[in-house]
Design a protein around this motif. Sequence first.
Motif, PDB file in Angstrom:
ATOM      1  N   ALA A   1       0.769  -1.275  -0.170  1.00  0.00           N
ATOM      2  CA  ALA A   1      -0.033  -0.093   0.051  1.00  0.00           C
ATOM      3  C   ALA A   1       0.859   1.200   0.032  1.00  0.00           C
ATOM      4  O   ALA A   1       0.546   2.338  -0.556  1.00  0.00           O
ATOM      5  CB  ALA A   1      -1.080  -0.069   1.225  1.00  0.00           C
ATOM      6  N   ALA A   2       1.992   1.018   0.451  1.00  0.00           N
ATOM      7  CA  ALA A   2       2.812   2.133   0.659  1.00  0.00           C
ATOM      8  C   ALA A   2       3.636   2.422  -0.706  1.00  0.00           C
ATOM      9  O   ALA A   2       4.531   3.603  -0.633  1.00  0.00           O
ATOM     10  CB  ALA A   2       4.096   2.176   1.902  1.00  0.00           C
ATOM     11  N   GLY A   3       3.645   1.496  -1.624  1.00  0.00           N
ATOM     12  CA  GLY A   3       4.267   1.850  -3.030  1.00  0.00           C
ATOM     13  C   GLY A   3       5.426   1.257  -3.414  1.00  0.00           C
ATOM     14  O   GLY A   3       5.793   1.325  -4.385  1.00  0.00           O
ATOM     15  N   ALA A   4       5.378   0.169  -2.880  1.00  0.00           N
ATOM     16  CA  ALA A   4       6.667  -0.829  -3.162  1.00  0.00           C
ATOM     17  C   ALA A   4       6.506  -1.398  -4.456  1.00  0.00           C
ATOM     18  O   ALA A   4       5.317  -1.621  -4.812  1.00  0.00           O
ATOM     19  CB  ALA A   4       6.776  -1.823  -2.122  1.00  0.00           C
ATOM     20  N   ALA A   5       7.508  -1.458  -5.374  1.00  0.00           N
ATOM     21  CA  ALA A   5       7.358  -1.902  -6.469  1.00  0.00           C
ATOM     22  C   ALA A   5       7.316  -3.384  -6.741  1.00  0.00           C
ATOM     23  O   ALA A   5       6.699  -3.996  -7.532  1.00  0.00           O
ATOM     24  CB  ALA A   5       8.454  -1.328  -7.675  1.00  0.00           C
ATOM     25  N   ARG A   6       8.455  -4.106  -6.051  1.00  0.00           N
ATOM     26  CA  ARG A   6       8.083  -5.475  -5.802  1.00  0.00           C
ATOM     27  C   ARG A   6       8.527  -5.873  -4.259  1.00  0.00           C
ATOM     28  O   ARG A   6       9.320  -5.301  -3.641  1.00  0.00           O
ATOM     29  CB  ARG A   6       9.498  -5.982  -6.733  1.00  0.00           C
ATOM     30  N   VAL A   7       7.858  -7.142  -4.143  1.00  0.00           N
ATOM     31  CA  VAL A   7       7.791  -7.453  -2.783  1.00  0.00           C
ATOM     32  C   VAL A   7       8.103  -9.047  -2.655  1.00  0.00           C
ATOM     33  O   VAL A   7       7.394  -9.790  -3.395  1.00  0.00           O
ATOM     34  CB  VAL A   7       6.430  -7.405  -1.852  1.00  0.00           C
ATOM     35  N   SER A   8       9.181  -9.433  -1.960  1.00  0.00           N
ATOM     36  CA  SER A   8       9.625 -10.721  -1.943  1.00  0.00           C
ATOM     37  C   SER A   8       9.313 -11.130  -0.548  1.00  0.00           C
ATOM     38  O   SER A   8       9.780 -10.496   0.140  1.00  0.00           O
ATOM     39  CB  SER A   8      11.086 -11.031  -2.504  1.00  0.00           C
ATOM     40  N   ALA A   9       8.981 -12.473  -0.324  1.00  0.00           N
ATOM     41  CA  ALA A   9       8.734 -12.968   1.120  1.00  0.00           C
ATOM     42  C   ALA A   9       9.594 -14.036   1.209  1.00  0.00           C
ATOM     43  O   ALA A   9       9.646 -14.943   0.082  1.00  0.00           O
ATOM     44  CB  ALA A   9       7.087 -13.274   1.123  1.00  0.00           C
ATOM     45  N   VAL A  10       9.852 -14.414   2.559  1.00  0.00           N
ATOM     46  CA  VAL A  10      10.533 -15.564   2.851  1.00  0.00           C
ATOM     47  C   VAL A  10      10.339 -16.326   3.997  1.00  0.00           C
ATOM     48  O   VAL A  10       9.894 -15.557   5.111  1.00  0.00           O
ATOM     49  CB  VAL A  10      12.231 -15.240   2.811  1.00  0.00           C
ATOM     50  N   ASP A  11       9.925 -17.534   3.813  1.00  0.00           N
ATOM     51  CA  ASP A  11       9.495 -18.224   4.960  1.00  0.00           C
ATOM     52  C   ASP A  11       9.481 -19.795   4.589  1.00  0.00           C
ATOM     53  O   ASP A  11       9.403 -20.238   3.640  1.00  0.00           O
ATOM     54  CB  ASP A  11       7.908 -18.263   5.354  1.00  0.00           C
ATOM     55  N   LEU A  12      10.047 -20.605   5.845  1.00  0.00           N
ATOM     56  CA  LEU A  12      10.183 -21.990   5.417  1.00  0.00           C
ATOM     57  C   LEU A  12       8.860 -22.666   5.408  1.00  0.00           C
ATOM     58  O   LEU A  12       8.743 -23.812   4.957  1.00  0.00           O
ATOM     59  CB  LEU A  12      10.948 -22.658   7.141  1.00  0.00           C
ATOM     60  N   SER A  13       7.775 -22.224   5.769  1.00  0.00           N
ATOM     61  CA  SER A  13       6.499 -22.944   5.823  1.00  0.00           C
ATOM     62  C   SER A  13       5.683 -22.798   4.271  1.00  0.00           C
ATOM     63  O   SER A  13       5.547 -21.490   4.047  1.00  0.00           O
ATOM     64  CB  SER A  13       5.302 -22.505   6.727  1.00  0.00           C
ATOM     65  N   PRO A  14       5.357 -23.961   3.640  1.00  0.00           N
ATOM     66  CA  PRO A  14       5.110 -23.557   2.278  1.00  0.00           C
ATOM     67  C   PRO A  14       3.461 -23.022   2.556  1.00  0.00           C
ATOM     68  O   PRO A  14       3.048 -22.143   1.673  1.00  0.00           O
ATOM     69  CB  PRO A  14       4.582 -25.027   1.746  1.00  0.00           C
ATOM     70  N   LEU A  15       2.632 -23.191   3.620  1.00  0.00           N
ATOM     71  CA  LEU A  15       1.484 -22.491   3.682  1.00  0.00           C
ATOM     72  C   LEU A  15       1.614 -21.083   4.154  1.00  0.00           C
ATOM     73  O   LEU A  15       0.883 -20.252   3.521  1.00  0.00           O
ATOM     74  CB  LEU A  15       0.565 -23.231   4.851  1.00  0.00           C
ATOM     75  N   ALA A  16       2.723 -20.527   4.757  1.00  0.00           N
ATOM     76  CA  ALA A  16       3.002 -19.349   4.991  1.00  0.00           C
ATOM     77  C   ALA A  16       3.141 -18.509   3.670  1.00  0.00           C
ATOM     78  O   ALA A  16       2.897 -17.387   3.444  1.00  0.00           O
ATOM     79  CB  ALA A  16       3.962 -19.098   5.998  1.00  0.00           C
ATOM     80  N   ARG A  17       4.066 -19.156   2.848  1.00  0.00           N
ATOM     81  CA  ARG A  17       4.339 -18.532   1.462  1.00  0.00           C
ATOM     82  C   ARG A  17       2.983 -18.294   0.861  1.00  0.00           C
ATOM     83  O   ARG A  17       3.056 -17.462  -0.059  1.00  0.00           O
ATOM     84  CB  ARG A  17       5.396 -19.585   0.774  1.00  0.00           C
TER      85      ARG A  17
END
Length: 336
Positions: free
Chosen positions: A190-206
């Motif tokens: 919402a603040a205007g990031a162009a690209r967001v990458s997420a990292v987590d060990l859990s497939p469901l969290a991803r």
Amino acid sequence: MRSLEIHGVDDLRVVERAQPEPGPGEVQIAVEWGGICGSDLAYWRHGVSGTATMRHPFVLGHEVSGRVSALGPGVDGFAVGLPVTVHPARTSGPLPERLAGRDNLHPDLTYLGSAARDPHTDGGFAERITVRAEQVVPLPDGLDTRRAVLAEPLGVAIHAVHRAGDVTGAHVLVSGCGPVGLLTILAVRAAGAARVSAVDLSPLARERALALGADVALDAAEQLGQDVTVAFEASGAPASLEAILRVVARAAVVVQAGNLPPAPVSVALGPIVSKEIDYRGTYRFVSEIEEAVELLARSELAEGVISHELDLADAGAAFTTAATDPHSSKVVLRLE
């Protein structure tokens, strides 16, 4: 009225308490929903949350929403039945000049459901609570009280984004996709990031991260390139922080949103020097809960953060689910 008290480690009790009546300048709220936070779980599992140690029973909970049920003398501007959430912080006395605009760091602050002071501050997991009128946050049109229970943790996420500075056009990394990490994805998008990458060990969290607006969701930060200029460590795991420091770009900003363990931890900090990384802490929020309710009203994506809802009578099962179920995210209690 029913209230959820913590009496010791693994000792939750739904007890009957007298209904509190609003005094001058106070508002009584009929609580409908309460979100279980990591600090609530810490008191339940260990009797300690951060540096706060439980010394006697008290009511848990600081993520609450409901409706105004009564007004104390001198209060106007609110109508009985108005849907609201609550800013859990209450301050007393002047704020030092050097902390201007940072009430979250006030030296005389109490927080709902906290053992940081003695006597402890009772929280919001009760059928009725009273708070100062200035702590009451009306809900905008289109936001129901169930989704509004996320306003407090979303306020935490928005404050973390503010601590990072301008993220417009940035490639942002969020490491740790529990409730705060997921809401950080929502806030940073919402603040205007162009690209967001997420990292987590859990497939469901991803999967949840992708649903909340992440472009990619990986199980290791090392799979990213070297163009991440803003990163949020939201898991509280030292290994996660170390991986972020390795992969972010030179002159990146890294915000520590997850609570690190109170004991000493081992993290290779060399990249902070060699890359001139700006490493920043973030603590609760100031007034961002007002931004949070507006964002929640605009976006239904936050619904994906809530994984379970249980009645207050089943609080023990709710806490167990939040603490141990790999499929859980934000677990909420129905208090109606």
